[in-house]
Design an enzyme around this catalytic site. Structure first.
Site, short mmCIF file in Angstrom:
data_model
loop_
_atom_site.label_atom_id
_atom_site.label_comp_id
_atom_site.label_asym_id
_atom_site.label_seq_id
_atom_site.Cartn_x
_atom_site.Cartn_y
_atom_site.Cartn_z
CB THR A 1 -7.16 5.19 -2.33
OG1 THR A 1 -6.31 4.06 -2.14
CG2 THR A 1 -6.99 5.71 -3.73
CD GLN B 1 0.31 1.85 -3.51
OE1 GLN B 1 -0.72 1.20 -3.42
NE2 GLN B 1 0.42 3.07 -3.02
CB SER C 1 -3.39 0.44 -9.27
OG SER C 1 -4.23 1.39 -8.65
CB SER C 2 -8.44 -1.08 -7.50
OG SER C 2 -8.21 -2.44 -7.28
N GLY D 1 -10.95 3.08 -2.19
CA GLY D 1 -11.51 1.90 -1.54
C GLY D 1 -11.09 0.59 -2.17
N1 GLY Z 1 -3.46 0.89 -3.32
C1 GLY Z 1 -4.66 1.20 -3.98
C2 GLY Z 1 -4.66 0.81 -5.40
O1 GLY Z 1 -3.76 1.22 -6.09
O2 GLY Z 1 -5.53 0.11 -5.86
#
Ligand code: GLY
Length: 598
Positions: free
Chosen positions: A394, A433, A465-466, A490
């Site tokens: 990311t 994703q 998502s984070s 991350g």
């Molecule tokens: N794939 C990273 C996120 O969306 O947290």
């Protein structure tokens, strides 16, 4: 080593540790550079693309969009036009937009295609025994949102023509970029090791130089330049319904995943209302679901504020401060796992989770002497059961202009190099994703972790998502100037890293370039492990016979420690405390980025 923090800040760093000297030019280091406008990305070429827009008279949105398109080229394993993202935009002044200031959370996360039913990965005969099916190849790919999101941001809130803003990315794709240490780390990742099949030949050719890639090589992407030129000429329709779109559908179809022309053409970004909280008298804008980051940030900051006097009495990076933060993270990550998902398709109790009374209750359950049984963490609301997800690959960028506008933008293709599927003739990678969904109930994901059923896939649904792009104003009012623009990459480390850099800058007065380099901790409730960088664990606290390491202080409270490097990379811009019309900027040294400003 001399340590200084701004007057009035909470706590004090333990002596004899690290240099966190203030912008005033503490005796330990050079004065922090400041800028009237600046972009902090995780690659210098991308930061410079943004600065080029600011020099042309563009605003922070123009700069962010140019930076993002360029990141697609120079950090192709982190983000790109085959992925998705979140952009927090704070507009203060704009020639066409009225009703300012306003803050918008633009959601251009990928959505699941129509084949993605909740049971797909558990029941499809060709996928149910293949744990990699949601990670690499055609069924890992969700419908990308980046091109639609960036161009919507540009049209609504930017000022420069599309052709101007895409020019640096096209140039970078044609001229190439030099492979650096971070690129080689991505090449060495376990995701790349999955890319041995014939369907990944184009990935290996462009991005691994057929297995020969090494630091110092130049990677040119004439095919991606062609895609970017079409987008520059025709806009989002080139991607979603033109030649690029039909090629995306063809490559997915050859891997057995059907995406119809109609569902690809129907992709639209969504403007969301940001979550808001007041922390230490400053308004914080955090990203709402399908980001989990905003709720975790609001809860954790709230728990700190609930026990403000006590928190302020902890020394910086002391075992007491780390224990408090860890316990707060356990509560908010337990909620992340149990309650969070795409709110358009699932009931997400945002108001209950972020209410003052709930946050006060969570804070009151932090015992400064002892950890609690792991199942006891989290809000007392009707719940499901799960553990937290993780991911990587990311990129985050922060941008400010001299009119007071700001952008915090985090984008992803999920794991390093995403699904490893390249769109033939256009040379860019498609995301993986789909693996951010709960693809197999009760089973660990690529990182050995499990997620809640609320996050099962469904057509048109967005995976949790984070990503946590965050903007902090310098006062409570929305007309207060921007104080901080922050976010990172991350996986779940994004959230804990963003929060710690926010605390470094806002609570402890640490300058931007030093804040991003600070050692950090991470806890995500499950696995029940406190990841801590050795520079913190080995700090000595107390004196005489009572002296011990922070590590010993944490173990005495029952924390289970694992020492290691932070997997989070943060980009931050902070208003200079000494020159209030200028900004400091920091790109995390962990990924080798560099801000560009003047
Ligand atoms: N794939 C990273 C996120 O969306 O947290």
């Amino acid at each position: 080593m001399v340590v200084s923090v701004l007057a009035g800040c909470a706590g004090t760093p333990p002596s004899g540790t690290r240099d966190v000297s203030s912008s005033g030019g503490g005796s330990a280091g050079a004065r922090e550079p400041t800028y009237r406008h600046v972009v902090a990305a995780d690659h210098e070429i991308a930061s410079k693309a943004g600065l080029e827009m600011l020099r042309k008279g563009g605003n922070a949105v123009d700069a962010a969009v140019a930076t993002s398109f360029t990141l697609s080229v120079v950090r192709p394993y982190s983000c790109g036009i085959g992925g998705g993202g979140f952009m927090m935009i704070h507009l203060k002044k704009h020639p066409r937009v009225s009703g300012l200031p306003k803050t918008v959370a633009l959601d251009y996360r990928e959505v699941a295609p129509s084949w993605a039913t909740p049971n797909f990965f558990e029941t499809d005969p060709a996928r149910r025994n293949n744990a990699n099916a949601s990670i690499v190849g055609a069924h890992a790919v969700a419908i990308p949102g980046t091109v639609a999101g960036l161009l919507e941001a540009l049209e609504k809130f930017g000022t420069l023509p599309r052709e101007t803003v895409l020019a640096p990315a096209i140039r970078a794709a044609e001229e190439g970029f030099v492979v650096d240490a971070d690129y080689m780390r991505a090449v060495g990742s376990s995701n790349v090791a999955r890319g041995t099949g014939p369907e990944f030949a184009e990935f290996r050719s462009i991005y691994l130089l057929n297995g020969k890639v090494k630091a110092g090589d130049v990677i040119r992407q004439p095919a991606q330049a062609r895609a970017l030129r079409l987008i520059s000429r025709d806009g989002a329709s080139a991607f979603y319904s033109g030649e690029i779109g039909s090629t995306i559908r063809a490559v997915l179809s050859s891997g057995g995943a059907t995406v119809t022309a109609a569902e690809l053409a129907a992709y639209r970004p969504t403007e969301l209302l940001p979550l808001q909280t007041i922390y230490q008298g400053k308004r914080v804008f955090a990203f709402p679901p399908p980001s989990s980051g905003g709720i975790v940030l609001v809860q954790t900051l709230g728990m700190i504020d609930s026990r403000r006097a006590e928190f302020d009495s902890f020394d910086y990076d002391s075992s007491a401060q780390v224990h408090f933060l860890t316990e707060a993270f356990k509560h908010s990550f337990a909620d992340r796992s149990r309650f969070l998902a795409d709110p358009r398709t699932t009931d997400v109790p945002v108001l209950a989770l972020t209410s003052q009374s709930n946050i006060r209750d969570l804070a009151s359950r932090i015992d400064m002497n002892r950890v609690q049984p792991i199942e006891s963490y989290g809000s007392n609301l009707p719940r499901g059961s799960a553990v937290a997800p993780a991911d990587s690959g990311t990129s985050h960028l922060s941008a400010v202009d001299s009119w007071g506008n700001a952008v915090a933008c985090t984008e992803t293709i999920n794991l390093q190099f995403g699904s490893l599927v390249v769109v033939p003739g256009f040379g860019f990678l498609l995301n993986d994703q789909m693996d951010d969904f709960t693809t197999r109930r009760g089973k660990p994901n690529a990182f050995g972790l499990r997620q809640d059923e609320r996050n099962l896939p469904a057509p048109g649904k967005q995976p949790l998502s984070s990503m946590s792009p965050t903007i902090v104003l310098s006062g409570e009012s929305e007309s207060s100037p921007v104080e901080l623009v922050v976010g990172g990459s991350g996986g779940p480390w994004i959230i804990t890293g963003t929060l710690q850099v926010l605390l470094d800058c806002v609570t402890y007065g640490i300058p931007a370039s030093k804040a991003v380099a600070q050692p950090r901790i991470h806890h995500q409730w499950m696995p029940n492990t406190l990841r801590i960088e050795p520079e913190i664990a080995e700090i000595l606290e107390g004196s005489g016979a009572q002296q011990r390491t922070v590590r010993a202080g944490l173990e005495a409270r029952g924390q289970e420690l694992k020492l290691g490097k932070s997997e989070c990379v943060i980009q931050v811009i902070r208003r200079s405390p000494l020159q209030r019309d200028r900004f400091e900027a920091g790109s995390d040294p962990r990924k080798g980025g560099k801000p560009a400003g003047e």
